[in-house]
Design a protein around this motif. Structure first.
Motif, PDB file in Angstrom:
ATOM      1  N   LEU A  12       2.106  -7.148   3.502  1.00 19.64           N
ATOM      2  CA  LEU A  12       1.074  -6.119   3.650  1.00 19.64           C
ATOM      3  C   LEU A  12      -0.142  -6.683   4.369  1.00 19.64           C
ATOM      4  N   ASP A  13      -0.444  -7.936   4.108  1.00 22.82           N
ATOM      5  CA  ASP A  13      -1.531  -8.620   4.811  1.00 22.82           C
ATOM      6  C   ASP A  13      -1.164  -8.775   6.289  1.00 22.82           C
ATOM      7  N   GLU A  14       0.055  -9.169   6.577  1.00 18.84           N
ATOM      8  CA  GLU A  14       0.510  -9.317   7.967  1.00 18.84           C
ATOM      9  C   GLU A  14       0.442  -7.986   8.713  1.00 18.84           C
ATOM     10  N   GLN A  15       0.739  -6.887   8.019  1.00 24.09           N
ATOM     11  CA  GLN A  15       0.703  -5.551   8.619  1.00 24.09           C
ATOM     12  C   GLN A  15      -0.713  -4.968   8.651  1.00 24.09           C
ATOM     13  N   LYS A  16      -1.673  -5.739   8.150  1.00 20.18           N
ATOM     14  CA  LYS A  16      -3.090  -5.363   8.137  1.00 20.18           C
ATOM     15  C   LYS A  16      -3.407  -4.135   7.275  1.00 20.18           C
ATOM     16  N   LEU A  17      -2.544  -3.893   6.276  1.00 17.37           N
ATOM     17  CA  LEU A  17      -2.851  -2.824   5.327  1.00 17.37           C
ATOM     18  C   LEU A  17      -3.939  -3.292   4.367  1.00 17.37           C
ATOM     19  N   ILE A  18      -3.787  -4.496   3.869  1.00 21.47           N
ATOM     20  CA  ILE A  18      -4.801  -5.089   2.992  1.00 21.47           C
ATOM     21  C   ILE A  18      -5.092  -6.510   3.467  1.00 21.47           C
ATOM     22  N   SER A  19      -6.339  -6.898   3.395  1.00 22.24           N
ATOM     23  CA  SER A  19      -6.746  -8.259   3.734  1.00 22.24           C
ATOM     24  C   SER A  19      -7.436  -8.839   2.515  1.00 22.24           C
ATOM     25  N   PRO A  20      -6.696  -9.573   1.714  1.00 22.05           N
ATOM     26  CA  PRO A  20      -7.294 -10.085   0.478  1.00 22.05           C
ATOM     27  C   PRO A  20      -8.417 -11.071   0.750  1.00 22.05           C
ATOM     28  N   PHE A  21      -9.352 -11.093  -0.187  1.00 23.32           N
ATOM     29  CA  PHE A  21     -10.429 -12.068  -0.168  1.00 23.32           C
ATOM     30  C   PHE A  21      -9.809 -13.441  -0.387  1.00 23.32           C
ATOM     31  N   ARG A  22     -10.372 -14.468   0.200  1.00 25.09           N
ATOM     32  CA  ARG A  22      -9.898 -15.834  -0.026  1.00 25.09           C
ATOM     33  C   ARG A  22     -10.933 -16.591  -0.851  1.00 25.09           C
ATOM     34  N   SER A  23     -10.461 -17.198  -1.933  1.00 27.29           N
ATOM     35  CA  SER A  23     -11.344 -18.024  -2.765  1.00 27.29           C
ATOM     36  C   SER A  23     -11.699 -19.289  -1.990  1.00 27.29           C
ATOM     37  N   THR A  24     -12.621 -20.070  -2.516  1.00 28.31           N
ATOM     38  CA  THR A  24     -12.993 -21.312  -1.849  1.00 28.31           C
ATOM     39  C   THR A  24     -11.804 -22.253  -1.726  1.00 28.31           C
ATOM     40  N   GLY A  25     -10.837 -22.125  -2.608  1.00 27.26           N
ATOM     41  CA  GLY A  25      -9.620 -22.927  -2.542  1.00 27.26           C
ATOM     42  C   GLY A  25      -8.550 -22.323  -1.642  1.00 27.26           C
ATOM     43  N   GLY A  26      -8.844 -21.161  -1.037  1.00 26.01           N
ATOM     44  CA  GLY A  26      -7.910 -20.525  -0.124  1.00 26.01           C
ATOM     45  C   GLY A  26      -6.923 -19.575  -0.771  1.00 26.01           C
ATOM     46  N   HIS A  27      -7.082 -19.333  -2.069  1.00 23.11           N
ATOM     47  CA  HIS A  27      -6.161 -18.441  -2.780  1.00 23.11           C
ATOM     48  C   HIS A  27      -6.534 -16.986  -2.539  1.00 23.11           C
ATOM     49  N   ARG A  28      -5.519 -16.148  -2.414  1.00 27.69           N
ATOM     50  CA  ARG A  28      -5.741 -14.715  -2.207  1.00 27.69           C
ATOM     51  C   ARG A  28      -6.214 -14.065  -3.506  1.00 27.69           C
ATOM     52  N   ARG A  29      -7.186 -13.171  -3.363  1.00 28.26           N
ATOM     53  CA  ARG A  29      -7.701 -12.390  -4.492  1.00 28.26           C
ATOM     54  C   ARG A  29      -7.742 -10.934  -4.054  1.00 28.26           C
ATOM     55  N   TYR A  30      -7.293 -10.050  -4.938  1.00 28.72           N
ATOM     56  CA  TYR A  30      -7.146  -8.636  -4.610  1.00 28.72           C
ATOM     57  C   TYR A  30      -8.060  -7.767  -5.464  1.00 28.72           C
ATOM     58  N   SER A  31      -8.513  -6.665  -4.871  1.00 32.59           N
ATOM     59  CA  SER A  31      -9.329  -5.687  -5.591  1.00 32.59           C
ATOM     60  C   SER A  31      -8.437  -4.554  -6.110  1.00 32.59           C
ATOM     61  N   ARG A  32      -8.988  -3.736  -6.981  1.00 30.51           N
ATOM     62  CA  ARG A  32      -8.239  -2.579  -7.493  1.00 30.51           C
ATOM     63  C   ARG A  32      -7.904  -1.615  -6.364  1.00 30.51           C
ATOM     64  N   TYR A  33      -8.827  -1.445  -5.443  1.00 32.09           N
ATOM     65  CA  TYR A  33      -8.577  -0.568  -4.299  1.00 32.09           C
ATOM     66  C   TYR A  33      -7.375  -1.083  -3.497  1.00 32.09           C
ATOM     67  N   GLN A  34      -7.329  -2.371  -3.232  1.00 32.51           N
ATOM     68  CA  GLN A  34      -6.205  -2.954  -2.499  1.00 32.51           C
ATOM     69  C   GLN A  34      -4.900  -2.808  -3.272  1.00 32.51           C
ATOM     70  N   LEU A  35      -4.968  -2.930  -4.581  1.00 26.47           N
ATOM     71  CA  LEU A  35      -3.762  -2.766  -5.396  1.00 26.47           C
ATOM     72  C   LEU A  35      -3.250  -1.332  -5.337  1.00 26.47           C
ATOM     73  N   ARG A  36      -4.151  -0.355  -5.264  1.00 22.26           N
ATOM     74  CA  ARG A  36      -3.705   1.034  -5.127  1.00 22.26           C
ATOM     75  C   ARG A  36      -2.983   1.243  -3.797  1.00 22.26           C
ATOM     76  N   LEU A  37      -3.508   0.652  -2.729  1.00 21.98           N
ATOM     77  CA  LEU A  37      -2.843   0.748  -1.425  1.00 21.98           C
ATOM     78  C   LEU A  37      -1.482   0.066  -1.463  1.00 21.98           C
ATOM     79  N   ALA A  38      -1.431  -1.113  -2.085  1.00 25.03           N
ATOM     80  CA  ALA A  38      -0.165  -1.851  -2.180  1.00 25.03           C
ATOM     81  C   ALA A  38       0.858  -1.070  -2.996  1.00 25.03           C
ATOM     82  N   ALA A  39       0.424  -0.443  -4.080  1.00 26.58           N
ATOM     83  CA  ALA A  39       1.336   0.350  -4.912  1.00 26.58           C
ATOM     84  C   ALA A  39       1.861   1.545  -4.128  1.00 26.58           C
TER      85      ALA A  39
END
Length: 106
Positions: free
Chosen positions: A35-62
């Motif tokens: 989904l990130d590759e398709q540019k539907l959602i672009s998760p936030f990246r933590s300082t360690g580079g880990h993806r973090r998702y919002s509720r809005y992004q989770l609704r789109l993913a669902a």
């Protein structure tokens, strides 16, 4: 400074790790990456580079998962959801602008 209730009430706050997001959506972590590759959602990246998702992004993913489960190609599902989201934003802006229009006093 934001209070915890303010943060967790924010649909755009990146509160969910990739593992938890995948669990909530009912999809694999690879699905979320696609989904990130398709540019539907672009998760936030933590300082360690880990993806973090919002509720809005989770609704789109669902929504994307539901469409894929129904036989829609992932690329098509992402495009449809992006267009639906853009349409909703345009409709909201239109309603807001109509409310700001001066009334005709003739």
């Amino acid at each position: 400074m934001a209070q915890p209730d303010d943060i967790f009430g924010d649909d755009d706050y990146p509160a969910y790790t990739m593992g938890r997001a995948a669990e909530i959506v009912g999809a694999s972590q690879e699905f979320l990456r696609r989904l990130d590759e398709q540019k539907l959602i672009s998760p936030f990246r933590s300082t360690g580079g880990h993806r973090r998702y919002s509720r809005y992004q989770l609704r789109l993913a669902a929504r994307a998962r539901e469409m894929v489960d129904q036989g829609t190609a992932l690329e098509a599902a992402c495009r449809i959801i992006i267009l639906e989201d853009q349409l909703e934003e345009a409709l909201q802006l239109n309603r807001k602008l109509k409310q700001q229009e001066p009334t005709d006093m003739t």
